[in-house]
Design a protein around this motif. Structure first.
Motif, PDB file in Angstrom:
ATOM      1  N   ASN A 199       0.825  -1.214   0.057  1.00 11.73           N
ATOM      2  CA  ASN A 199       0.144  -0.004  -0.228  1.00 11.73           C
ATOM      3  C   ASN A 199       0.979   1.304  -0.083  1.00 11.73           C
ATOM      4  O   ASN A 199       2.062   1.402   0.355  1.00 11.73           O
ATOM      5  N   ILE A 200       0.258   2.286  -0.605  1.00 11.45           N
ATOM      6  CA  ILE A 200       0.972   3.627  -0.505  1.00 11.45           C
ATOM      7  C   ILE A 200       0.223   4.513   0.407  1.00 11.45           C
ATOM      8  O   ILE A 200      -1.044   4.503   0.199  1.00 11.45           O
ATOM      9  N   HIS A 201       0.774   5.042   1.447  1.00  9.23           N
ATOM     10  CA  HIS A 201       0.150   5.917   2.225  1.00  9.23           C
ATOM     11  C   HIS A 201       0.734   7.473   2.389  1.00  9.23           C
ATOM     12  O   HIS A 201       1.821   7.489   2.409  1.00  9.23           O
ATOM     13  N   PRO A 202      -0.081   8.433   2.217  1.00 15.33           N
ATOM     14  CA  PRO A 202       0.497   9.601   2.014  1.00 15.33           C
ATOM     15  C   PRO A 202       0.943  10.314   3.478  1.00 15.33           C
ATOM     16  O   PRO A 202       0.180  11.320   3.785  1.00 15.33           O
ATOM     17  N   SER A 203       1.655  10.017   4.237  1.00 13.26           N
ATOM     18  CA  SER A 203       2.567  10.430   5.230  1.00 13.26           C
ATOM     19  C   SER A 203       3.716   9.686   5.405  1.00 13.26           C
ATOM     20  O   SER A 203       4.060   8.633   4.920  1.00 13.26           O
ATOM     21  N   LEU A 204       4.479  10.347   6.405  1.00 10.88           N
ATOM     22  CA  LEU A 204       5.800   9.478   6.938  1.00 10.88           C
ATOM     23  C   LEU A 204       5.335   8.795   7.944  1.00 10.88           C
ATOM     24  O   LEU A 204       5.466   9.187   9.209  1.00 10.88           O
ATOM     25  N   HIS A 210      -6.949  12.182   5.898  1.00 14.35           N
ATOM     26  CA  HIS A 210      -6.709  13.481   6.214  1.00 14.35           C
ATOM     27  C   HIS A 210      -5.371  13.862   6.279  1.00 14.35           C
ATOM     28  O   HIS A 210      -5.175  14.518   7.384  1.00 14.35           O
ATOM     29  N   THR A 211      -4.364  12.841   5.924  1.00 19.51           N
ATOM     30  CA  THR A 211      -3.040  13.047   6.357  1.00 19.51           C
ATOM     31  C   THR A 211      -2.447  14.529   6.211  1.00 19.51           C
ATOM     32  O   THR A 211      -1.471  15.142   7.094  1.00 19.51           O
ATOM     33  N   HIS A 212      -2.772  14.977   5.098  1.00 18.58           N
ATOM     34  CA  HIS A 212      -2.262  16.445   4.877  1.00 18.58           C
ATOM     35  C   HIS A 212      -2.817  17.515   5.638  1.00 18.58           C
ATOM     36  O   HIS A 212      -1.878  18.519   6.181  1.00 18.58           O
ATOM     37  N   ALA A 249       5.320  10.591   1.867  1.00 17.65           N
ATOM     38  CA  ALA A 249       4.699   9.297   1.503  1.00 17.65           C
ATOM     39  C   ALA A 249       5.439   8.200   1.866  1.00 17.65           C
ATOM     40  O   ALA A 249       6.677   8.394   2.070  1.00 17.65           O
ATOM     41  N   SER A 250       4.774   6.794   2.112  1.00 18.46           N
ATOM     42  CA  SER A 250       5.434   5.782   2.714  1.00 18.46           C
ATOM     43  C   SER A 250       4.594   4.563   1.752  1.00 18.46           C
ATOM     44  O   SER A 250       3.376   4.317   1.718  1.00 18.46           O
ATOM     45  N   VAL A 251       5.580   3.610   1.362  1.00 14.77           N
ATOM     46  CA  VAL A 251       5.252   2.265   0.818  1.00 14.77           C
ATOM     47  C   VAL A 251       5.303   1.309   1.775  1.00 14.77           C
ATOM     48  O   VAL A 251       6.486   1.188   2.485  1.00 14.77           O
ATOM     49  N   HIS A 252       4.439   0.562   2.151  1.00 19.13           N
ATOM     50  CA  HIS A 252       4.498  -0.325   3.184  1.00 19.13           C
ATOM     51  C   HIS A 252       3.621  -1.903   3.035  1.00 19.13           C
ATOM     52  O   HIS A 252       2.960  -1.636   1.969  1.00 19.13           O
ATOM     53  N   PHE A 253       4.062  -2.637   3.388  1.00 20.02           N
ATOM     54  CA  PHE A 253       3.326  -4.127   3.591  1.00 20.02           C
ATOM     55  C   PHE A 253       2.122  -4.010   4.363  1.00 20.02           C
ATOM     56  O   PHE A 253       2.134  -3.244   5.458  1.00 20.02           O
ATOM     57  N   VAL A 254       1.092  -4.641   3.717  1.00 21.82           N
ATOM     58  CA  VAL A 254      -0.165  -4.567   4.667  1.00 21.82           C
ATOM     59  C   VAL A 254      -0.370  -5.322   5.576  1.00 21.82           C
ATOM     60  O   VAL A 254      -0.292  -6.528   5.600  1.00 21.82           O
ATOM     61  N   ALA A 269      -4.660  21.139  -0.192  1.00 19.20           N
ATOM     62  CA  ALA A 269      -4.624  20.745  -1.812  1.00 19.20           C
ATOM     63  C   ALA A 269      -3.280  21.028  -2.362  1.00 19.20           C
ATOM     64  O   ALA A 269      -2.977  19.935  -2.797  1.00 19.20           O
ATOM     65  N   GLY A 270      -2.675  21.997  -2.088  1.00 17.84           N
ATOM     66  CA  GLY A 270      -1.259  22.107  -2.702  1.00 17.84           C
ATOM     67  C   GLY A 270      -0.262  21.173  -2.212  1.00 17.84           C
ATOM     68  O   GLY A 270       0.530  20.511  -2.807  1.00 17.84           O
ATOM     69  N   LEU A 271      -0.315  20.916  -0.860  1.00 23.06           N
ATOM     70  CA  LEU A 271       0.560  19.718  -0.247  1.00 23.06           C
ATOM     71  C   LEU A 271       0.289  18.612  -0.798  1.00 23.06           C
ATOM     72  O   LEU A 271       0.999  17.739  -1.029  1.00 23.06           O
ATOM     73  N   ALA A 272      -0.948  18.225  -0.891  1.00 26.55           N
ATOM     74  CA  ALA A 272      -1.263  17.159  -1.221  1.00 26.55           C
ATOM     75  C   ALA A 272      -1.030  16.932  -2.882  1.00 26.55           C
ATOM     76  O   ALA A 272      -0.454  15.506  -2.993  1.00 26.55           O
ATOM     77  N   GLU A 273      -0.985  17.763  -3.704  1.00 29.05           N
ATOM     78  CA  GLU A 273      -0.566  17.618  -5.088  1.00 29.05           C
ATOM     79  C   GLU A 273       0.886  17.348  -5.128  1.00 29.05           C
ATOM     80  O   GLU A 273       1.350  16.674  -5.959  1.00 29.05           O
TER      81      GLU A 273
END
Length: 219
Positions: free
Chosen positions: A108-113, A121-123, A136-141, A165-169
């Protein structure tokens, strides 16, 4: 042997598009054999259909319980005989039976460290917390929400003028679309594995997640 990927989506499909492109140009030694989407009107599903990828709409609202949906989802995934199950903006929490069925081969990819800002609502959370960095982080589920062992992270500075919105982009375009295809490429090549809750990279346990300096040419 080319790895078979089943990708789970819910929304726009930007990570799906990046993964599809990386498979098409050979950066990932894999093929997306099925896309499963819980939102029948999602743009990701439309893209998959146009790209000629086998699609399976599976509206979670048509099931009486979360467990019923998870069971149907697991069967839909298993039908495609995947080597890897890739969550690309899939906005449903998966129950333990589903995770156990595909354990060790689901990313999975998750948008936070991670472990910061799990869930939604991580941003917004990063901005409210006054974080200096986000990413963002890629992790095993695993069956712990956003709690699986992390393969790779990418970070960016949070600027005073940033809004949600800008940070998310920026996180999406500068980080997610680069680190996720790379992580999937490593997985398909057998370079990344998860054993007993530890990520192994090229046979050695990772003491800390990889960062963007580990990206190979083209990612």
């Amino acid at each position: 042997m080319t790895a078979r990927l089943c990708v789970l989506v819910s929304g726009r499909g930007r990570n799906l598009r990046a993964l599809h492109a990386a498979c098409a140009d050979g950066r990932i030694d894999g093929c997306i054999t099925r896309v499963v989407c819980n939102q029948p009107q999602a743009a990701a599903l439309e893209f998959a259909e146009q790209a000629g990828i086998a699609c399976r709409p599976l509206d979670h609202r048509g099931f009486a319980t979360r467990a019923d949906f998870d069971a149907a989802l697991a069967d839909a995934v298993a039908e495609s005989q995947p080597d890897w199950v890739i969550l690309a903006g899939f906005m449903r929490v998966l129950g333990a039976p589903f995770v156990q069925r595909f354990g060790g081969r689901m990313l999975n990819i998750h948008p936070s460290l991670l472990p910061r800002h799990r869930g939604l609502h991580t941003h917004r959370s990063a901005l409210e917390a006054g974080d200096a960095e986000h990413g963002a982080s890629v992790h095993f589920v695993t069956d712990e929400l956003d709690g699986g062992p992390v393969v790779i992270q990418g970070a960016c500075r949070v600027h005073p003028e940033d809004d949600e919105a800008g940070l998310a982009e920026r996180v999406m375009s500068d980080i997610e679309l680069r680190i996720y295809p790379q992580a999937v490429a490593w997985a398909c090549a057998g370079r990344v594995q998860c054993r007993q809750s530890t990520v192994y990279f090229d046979g050695a346990p990772l003491r800390a997640p990889l960062d963007m300096t580990a990206l190979e040419e083209g990612f």
